[in-house]
Enzyme design. Structure first.
Site, PDB file in Angstrom:
ATOM      1  N   LYS A   1       0.976  -1.361   0.111  1.00 28.08           N
ATOM      2  CA  LYS A   1       0.237   0.059   0.018  1.00 28.08           C
ATOM      3  C   LYS A   1       0.910   1.212   0.151  1.00 28.08           C
ATOM      4  CE  LYS A   1      -1.790   1.369   4.334  1.00 28.08           C
ATOM      5  NZ  LYS A   1      -1.543   2.994   4.201  1.00 28.08           N
ATOM      6  N   ASN A   2       1.911   1.275   0.937  1.00 30.11           N
ATOM      7  CA  ASN A   2       2.708   2.419   1.183  1.00 30.11           C
ATOM      8  C   ASN A   2       3.778   2.708  -0.097  1.00 30.11           C
ATOM      9  OD1 ASN A   2       1.273   2.906   3.272  1.00 30.11           O
ATOM     10  ND2 ASN A   2       2.898   2.461   4.898  1.00 30.11           N
TER      11      ASN A   2
ATOM     12  N   ARG B   1      -4.651  10.332   4.494  1.00 24.87           N
ATOM     13  CA  ARG B   1      -3.721  11.012   4.354  1.00 24.87           C
ATOM     14  C   ARG B   1      -2.552  11.148   3.185  1.00 24.87           C
ATOM     15  NH1 ARG B   1      -0.348  13.678   8.038  1.00 24.87           N
ATOM     16  NH2 ARG B   1       1.868  13.473   7.559  1.00 24.87           N
TER      17      ARG B   1
ATOM     18  N   CYS C   1      -4.899   7.827   9.562  1.00 21.13           N
ATOM     19  CA  CYS C   1      -5.208   7.283  10.847  1.00 21.13           C
ATOM     20  C   CYS C   1      -5.180   8.104  12.104  1.00 21.13           C
ATOM     21  CB  CYS C   1      -4.062   6.232  11.052  1.00 21.13           C
ATOM     22  SG  CYS C   1      -4.389   4.511  10.218  1.00 21.13           S
TER      23      CYS C   1
ATOM     24  N   ARG D   1      -0.191  14.419  13.039  1.00 23.27           N
ATOM     25  CA  ARG D   1       0.745  14.092  12.117  1.00 23.27           C
ATOM     26  C   ARG D   1       0.847  15.464  11.245  1.00 23.27           C
ATOM     27  NH1 ARG D   1      -0.859   8.175  10.076  1.00 23.27           N
ATOM     28  NH2 ARG D   1       1.114   8.462   8.982  1.00 23.27           N
TER      29      ARG D   1
ATOM     30  N   ASP E   1       4.432   0.620  12.084  1.00 23.60           N
ATOM     31  CA  ASP E   1       3.369  -0.008  11.784  1.00 23.60           C
ATOM     32  C   ASP E   1       3.346  -1.623  11.915  1.00 23.60           C
ATOM     33  OD1 ASP E   1       2.610   2.454  10.483  1.00 23.60           O
ATOM     34  OD2 ASP E   1       3.139   1.710   8.460  1.00 23.60           O
TER      35      ASP E   1
ATOM     36  N   ILE F   1       7.978   6.861  17.129  1.00 21.17           N
ATOM     37  CA  ILE F   1       7.758   7.695  15.963  1.00 21.17           C
ATOM     38  C   ILE F   1       6.381   8.464  15.723  1.00 21.17           C
ATOM     39  CG2 ILE F   1       7.297   7.575  13.350  1.00 21.17           C
ATOM     40  CD1 ILE F   1      10.023   6.437  14.306  1.00 21.17           C
TER      41      ILE F   1
ATOM     42  N   ARG G   1      -8.489  -0.423   5.034  1.00 20.76           N
ATOM     43  CA  ARG G   1      -7.995   0.776   4.439  1.00 20.76           C
ATOM     44  C   ARG G   1      -6.476   0.091   3.832  1.00 20.76           C
ATOM     45  NH1 ARG G   1      -5.803   4.541   7.876  1.00 20.76           N
ATOM     46  NH2 ARG G   1      -4.569   4.745   6.269  1.00 20.76           N
TER      47      ARG G   1
HETATM   48  C1  UD1 Z   1       4.377   6.809   6.589  1.00 21.29           C
HETATM   49  C2  UD1 Z   1       3.577   5.569   6.315  1.00 21.29           C
HETATM   50  C3  UD1 Z   1       3.022   5.035   7.458  1.00 21.29           C
HETATM   51  C4  UD1 Z   1       4.192   4.972   8.558  1.00 21.29           C
HETATM   52  C5  UD1 Z   1       4.877   5.991   8.785  1.00 21.29           C
HETATM   53  C6  UD1 Z   1       6.346   5.805   9.625  1.00 21.29           C
HETATM   54  C7  UD1 Z   1       2.776   5.744   4.130  1.00 21.29           C
HETATM   55  C8  UD1 Z   1       1.519   6.107   3.175  1.00 21.29           C
HETATM   56  N1  UD1 Z   1       2.475   5.806   5.437  1.00 21.29           N
HETATM   57  O1  UD1 Z   1       3.658   7.596   7.129  1.00 21.29           O
HETATM   58  O2  UD1 Z   1       2.225   3.942   7.406  1.00 21.29           O
HETATM   59  O3  UD1 Z   1       3.292   4.674   9.972  1.00 21.29           O
HETATM   60  O4  UD1 Z   1       5.598   6.462   7.292  1.00 21.29           O
HETATM   61  O5  UD1 Z   1       6.978   4.797   9.287  1.00 21.29           O
HETATM   62  O6  UD1 Z   1       3.983   5.951   3.399  1.00 21.29           O
HETATM   63  N2  UD1 Z   1       6.202  14.549  10.977  1.00 21.29           N
HETATM   64  C9  UD1 Z   1       6.487  15.799  11.294  1.00 21.29           C
HETATM   65  N3  UD1 Z   1       6.403  16.680  10.166  1.00 21.29           N
HETATM   66  C10 UD1 Z   1       6.169  16.372   8.942  1.00 21.29           C
HETATM   67  C11 UD1 Z   1       5.915  14.837   8.697  1.00 21.29           C
HETATM   68  C12 UD1 Z   1       6.008  14.164   9.695  1.00 21.29           C
HETATM   69  O7  UD1 Z   1       6.666  16.162  12.350  1.00 21.29           O
HETATM   70  O8  UD1 Z   1       5.851  17.158   7.927  1.00 21.29           O
HETATM   71  C13 UD1 Z   1       6.570  13.273  12.027  1.00 21.29           C
HETATM   72  C14 UD1 Z   1       5.192  12.688  12.303  1.00 21.29           C
HETATM   73  O9  UD1 Z   1       4.394  13.362  13.019  1.00 21.29           O
HETATM   74  C15 UD1 Z   1       5.726  11.469  12.700  1.00 21.29           C
HETATM   75  C16 UD1 Z   1       6.908  11.317  12.172  1.00 21.29           C
HETATM   76  O10 UD1 Z   1       7.364  12.511  11.534  1.00 21.29           O
HETATM   77  O11 UD1 Z   1       5.879  11.611  14.225  1.00 21.29           O
HETATM   78  C17 UD1 Z   1       7.071  10.257  10.943  1.00 21.29           C
HETATM   79  O12 UD1 Z   1       6.082  10.743  10.181  1.00 21.29           O
HETATM   80  P1  UD1 Z   1       6.389  10.166   8.624  1.00 21.29           P
HETATM   81  O13 UD1 Z   1       7.730   9.200   8.315  1.00 21.29           O
HETATM   82  O14 UD1 Z   1       6.092  11.464   7.526  1.00 21.29           O
HETATM   83  O15 UD1 Z   1       5.003   9.150   8.357  1.00 21.29           O
HETATM   84  P2  UD1 Z   1       4.175   9.331   6.917  1.00 21.29           P
HETATM   85  O16 UD1 Z   1       5.058   9.626   5.859  1.00 21.29           O
HETATM   86  O17 UD1 Z   1       2.889  10.146   7.234  1.00 21.29           O
END
Ligand code: UD1
Length: 421
Positions: A26-27, A96, A120, A125, A308, A330, A400
């Protein structure tokens, strides 16, 4: 339309046995689908999982003007004509990953208007790292009436250091940078296999990206991209979920379509807990005899233990002999499954980012509710080993991210049934 309120009814106690095929990730699929917007050509994607999030992404691409054809596990996106640069709020809220549209549309059209994305309920986030990265490429970003508007006549390559190796920000910046003038370097980039898969897809379209999978990614801007055909990588989280399920039920399962290396953190913990894991080509054989033992787990960016997999791992350790500690590094609020596991008899206490799990002899079936995707599947796993019956409500969250979960589990001998409302 409101999501269905189906439930799973699970009767615990059966060790999983047999072979299961893991779907495409999915990701990896979602960013690759968004990336198709960068090219006026036709992209073909294979091993596409049939999931609610993937269907939403198809809706978004269609609204933006792309033409989509799809069949079982493939889709073809013709993005020759993009007719809009605005994603309706309803779709943004539902998923998201819709945030990926930002980098792709900025790159292709020079403008994009989105509302803040949903997803989620696993804590705050923010998307500040995405926005900072795009601003560094020269995008003007403004926020009005709940919408984010990003505009740029032509993006310019830039040197970007991420404060945290965010997966989504890394992917979004990569997409925006492929058509920028000059060279972009992303430092402290996310190293997840899905980032590598996106690099591979973009390079097939004609992009010049190197370094994905390390913490420095270098993107040389090109003027245009063409058509490409791509097979997405296997879903390492679906694989990890079945590996844990096999181990905690004392089962014996072969997983097909797995890249064992992507699951090394989970493999290491399962072995430490007393299960057996043996990669054989693109298969992985997982089995366990008797009760597993407690282990400590810390979630970290790849190649650390995946966040995850944290809820599923907690379900497993709830029944292991001894006391385990899980530290969630995380996401700030990713312990929503704890109250539900407690309803099933788990003994878990939470102190900030740490969960202390005292393994019980046997969980007991109960009525529980999925609060998000991985929390939901963790309750299904708990139900597989619990005494008696478990009803997991709100399984639209699970839909999802897991294709036909009940069919795959039933084929391995579990007693799982979907109750439709
Ligand atoms: C992706 C995955 C999700 C997984 C996550 C961490 C997808 C579609 N989803 O989510 O399943 O749980 O990686 O492995 O690939 N953060 C900030 N600012 C930002 C972006 C992120 O502070 O602009 C923080 C987030 O709040 C979180 C951490 O960084 O605490 C990790 O988030 P991130 O790696 O961005 O996760 P996603 O890409 O949303």
């Amino acid at each position: 339309m409101l999501p269905g309120m189906d439930k799973f009814l699970i009767t615990g106690g059966k060790p999983l046995q047999g072979t299961v095929r893991i779907a495409g990730a999915k990701n990896a699929t979602l960013p690759v689908m968004a990336a198709t917007l960068l090219s006026p050509g036709v992209s073909e994607i294979h091993d596409v999982p049939d999931l609610r999030d993937v269907r939403k992404m198809k809706d978004i691409l269609t609204i933006l003007g792309a033409k989509i054809e799809s069949g079982p596990s493939w889709c073809r996106v013709d993005a020759s004509h993009i007719t809009s640069s605005q994603v309706p709020e309803r779709l943004m809220r539902e998923m998201r990953s819709s945030v990926f549209i930002m980098g792709a549309l900025l790159g292709r059209q020079g403008a994009v208007k989105l509302s803040y994305p949903g997803g989620c309920a696993i804590g705050p986030r923010p998307i500040d790292l995405h926005l900072k990265g795009l601003a560094s490429l020269g995008a003007r970003i403004s926020e009005r009436h709940g919408y984010i508007i990003a505009e740029a006549k032509k993006l310019q390559g830039s040197d970007i250091h991420l404060d945290f190796p965010s997966v989504g920000a890394t992917e979004n910046i990569m997409m925006a940078a492929v058509l920028a003038d000059g060279v972009t370097v992303i430092r402290n980039a996310a190293k997840e296999p899905e980032v590598v898969d996106l690099q591979n897809f973009l390079n097939k379209m004609g992009a010049r990206i190197r370094g994905a999978g390390t913490d420095t990614i270098k993107i040389e801007g090109v003027s245009t991209l063409g058509s490409a055909s791509h097979n997405v990588i296997p879903d390492r989280i679906e694989a990890g979920t079945f590996m844990v399920a096999a181990a905690m039920t004392g089962g014996d399962v072969y997983l097909e379509n797995v890249i064992a290396e992507h699951n090394e953190p989970v493999t290491a913990k399962l072995r430490e807990a007393g299960a057996f894991v043996e990669p054989v080509g693109d298969k992985v054989h997982v089995w366990a005899k008797g009760r597993l033992t407690a282990v400590d787990v810390k979630t970290l960016p790849y190649p650390g233990y995946p966040t995850d997999m944290q809820p599923q791992t907690m379900a497993m350790l709830s029944g292991a002999a001894g006391t385990s500690v899980i530290i969630e590094n995380i996401f700030a609020n990713r312990f929503k499954h704890v109250d539900e596991l407690r309803r099933m008899g788990a003994q878990i206490s939470i102190e900030g980012r740490a969960a202390v799990i005292r393994g019980v002899e046997r969980l007991s079936g109960a009525a529980v509710e999925a609060s998000d995707l991985r929390a939901g599947v963790a309750l299904v796993l708990a139900g597989l080993v619990a005494e008696g019956q478990t009803v997991v409500d709100h399984i639209y969250h699970i839909d999802r991210g897991y294709e036909g979960l009940e069919h795959k589990l039933a084929a391995l001998g579990a007693q799982v049934q979907r109750l439709q409302k």
